[in-house]
Design an enzyme around this catalytic site. Structure first.
Site, mmCIF file in Angstrom:
data_model
loop_
_atom_site.group_PDB
_atom_site.id
_atom_site.type_symbol
_atom_site.label_atom_id
_atom_site.label_comp_id
_atom_site.label_asym_id
_atom_site.label_seq_id
_atom_site.Cartn_x
_atom_site.Cartn_y
_atom_site.Cartn_z
ATOM 1 C CG PHE A 290 0.269 12.276 -2.932
ATOM 2 C CD1 PHE A 290 0.788 11.267 -3.706
ATOM 3 C CD2 PHE A 290 -0.439 13.300 -3.566
ATOM 4 C CE1 PHE A 290 0.624 11.261 -5.089
ATOM 5 C CE2 PHE A 290 -0.614 13.303 -4.941
ATOM 6 C CZ PHE A 290 -0.084 12.281 -5.708
ATOM 7 C CE LYS A 291 -1.309 7.677 -6.520
ATOM 8 N NZ LYS A 291 0.106 7.745 -6.086
#
Ligand SMILES: *Cc1c(COP(=O)(O)O)cnc(C)c1O
Length: 498
Positions: free
Chosen positions: A110-111
């Site tokens: 998700f980064k």
């Protein structure tokens, strides 16, 4: 809108200055002087926006000294690299439960949602401030951040990036992802030590005055890409709104209906973005903080006692292995109606005694919005198996923790608000644990992580993500291994080559 430090409460910086600075000079974290408000009508209107347009909308509320075209361009560049046309698709598993997949960016964690856009925000910020210096980004990583930051900064003009990872602290796939990274402005080194050693080494480099002088001569400035930077937080607010808009669009919820989010939590960045969305007006019933055996946040949300004096555990969900959740400082600042004296006191106590106790009034305010629980590695693996059986849906270890905490939440509260589990990584990034959960022992015995990819793909009828497929055939570009003491020399070398 101006930005202020959680330890001073004097709003003096523009948003672009806040993004360039990363951290306030007094050690505090930066926040805007107020939280922009959206009406029910605004939120309803998000149904008809693309992710890119929604992102531009939300970002422009906070980054108000950026020219509109600059934000539009940044959003365009950032989200075109996602393999799913919806950027963060929402999968509905039942009438009460959906999963928000945040892992369709180039590194499958998700980064990417924030780190694909941060480099553009940083470059624009330098332009706005007529800052002609070169930015050198230093990152200590336990796996996901380093790769996502490199993927974002690779070949971005006027920046370079150096990543340090603990030699034996990352998975085989995470390591291969990092050491095969292309780009003329990237450097990677393995450090002989654990993540804490690596992070301590990076912090020491940041505050080294000899290095700072040398950098100044070359017109270079250090910066950071980790989640204390406001430029990483604000893009994360967007997907809370986008998932709500999707539930509205498909009629799964009524207009104005409140929903829950379950967030696998480490540094408290992701879930804080959810809290900001709620404070902006998004109808959120509860933000459910899911932890692994490093359950410092669960205890805090239960009792208000933040106590980091406990053993650090290495778990199957390593991106949540953390005992000091930096972004909590921002939450407490907001809960206390922006009381910088209180924050300074707590942070001193945390540093000197290893703990602090939230006062009762703030704790009850915290509990109005948050609920938390934790689970073990054994439960995590069982949860992957259960989710696969129940829904024919494969989740990674971090998402499995969230699925399990949702189950616990429902058992305890019988709350039936529609719930969105936030999925933070592709199951293919954590193949060992996922294979253990869903493959028979004979099908996975003695296989490496790379070999397991195909087996998992067959079992789940989902494709192996493109960039992971031939990872072991890619050219290795970064094979440096360092002792802790040699990190500074590595930085000096890198600068002189630039
Ligand atoms: C970073 C990360 C987390 C933790 O997110 P925070 O914002 O630090 O709370 C959870 N899962 C994965 C896969 C991550 O990479």
């Amino acid at each position: 809108m101006l930005y202020e430090s959680t330890r001073q409460a004097k709003a003096t910086m523009t948003s672009s200055e806040a993004i360039l600075a990363g951290l306030a000079k007094d050690g505090g974290l930066l926040l805007p002087d107020h939280i922009p408000q959206l009406s029910a009508q605004d939120i309803e209107g998000f149904k008809n926006l693309s992710y890119r347009d929604l992102a531009q909308n939300i970002l422009s509320l906070y980054l108000d000294d950026y020219p509109k075209e600059a934000l539009d361009q940044a959003c365009g560049l950032a989200y075109q690299s996602f393999t799913d046309p919806e950027v963060t698709p929402l999968r509905t598993l039942s009438s009460a439960l959906s999963v928000l997949e945040l892992y369709h960016g180039p590194t499958y964690a998700f980064k990417d949602v924030a780190l694909q856009i941060l480099p553009h925000l940083l470059v624009q910020a330098a332009k706005i401030n007529k800052d002609d210096r070169h930015y050198l980004i230093l990152v200590a990583t336990s796996g996901d951040t380093g790769k996502a930051a490199m993927a974002g900064f690779a070949d971005v003009n006027k920046t370079s990036i150096l990543v340090f990872y603990p030699k034996d602290g990352v998975s085989q796939i995470q390591k291969l992802q990092m050491i095969t990274q292309t780009g003329d402005n990237v450097g990677v080194a393995a450090v002989d030590g654990n993540f804490d050693d690596t992070q301590t080494g990076v912090k020491a480099i940041f505050s080294d005055s000899e290095l700072a002088q040398a950098l100044d001569k070359e017109s270079i400035r250090f910066s950071s890409a980790n989640s204390i930077n406001w430029g990483r937080l604000v893009p994360q607010i967007v997907y809370y709104f986008s998932s709500y808009a999707k539930l509205r669009k498909t009629g799964k919820i009524k207009e104005g209906e409140a929903i829950n989010f379950v967030v696998p939590t480490g540094n408290f960045g992701n879930i804080l973005a959810g809290y900001l969305a709620k404070e902006m007006g998004l109808p959120v019933h509860k933000l459910i903080c899911a932890s692994n055996e490093n359950n410092v946040l669960t205890d805090f949300i239960d009792s208000g006692l933040y106590d980091r004096k406990r053993p650090f555990k290495r778990t199957l969900s390593p991106s949540m292995d953390i005992l000091i959740s930096s972004n909590l400082e921002r939450l407490i600042y907001l809960l206390s109606d922006r009381d910088p004296d209180l924050i300074r006191g707590y942070m001193d106590q945390l540093k000197n005694q290893g703990s602090y106790q939230l006062e009762a009034g703030h704790l009850s305010k915290l509990k109005e919005s948050f609920w938390s629980s934790h689970c073990s590695d054994e439960t995590t693996v069982q949860e992957i198996e259960k989710t696969f059986q129940d829904y024919d849906y494969l989740v990674d270890t971090h998402t499995a923790v969230a699925m399990n905490i949702y189950r616990k939440y429902q058992d305890k509260t019988s709350d039936n608000h529609h719930t969105v589990v936030v999925s933070t990584a592709s199951p293919y990034k954590f193949t060992n644990a996922v294979a253990q959960a869903v493959l028979d022992e004979k099908d996975r015995q003695d296989l490496s992580e790379m070999e397991l990819l195909e087996r998992l793909s067959k079992a789940s009828h989902t494709p192996v993500p493109a960039h992971l497929k031939d990872l072991d055939k890619k050219k290795i570009r970064h094979s440096r291994a360092l002792k802790k003491e040699d990190m500074k020399a590595f930085v000096q070398d890198f600068i002189s080559k630039d």
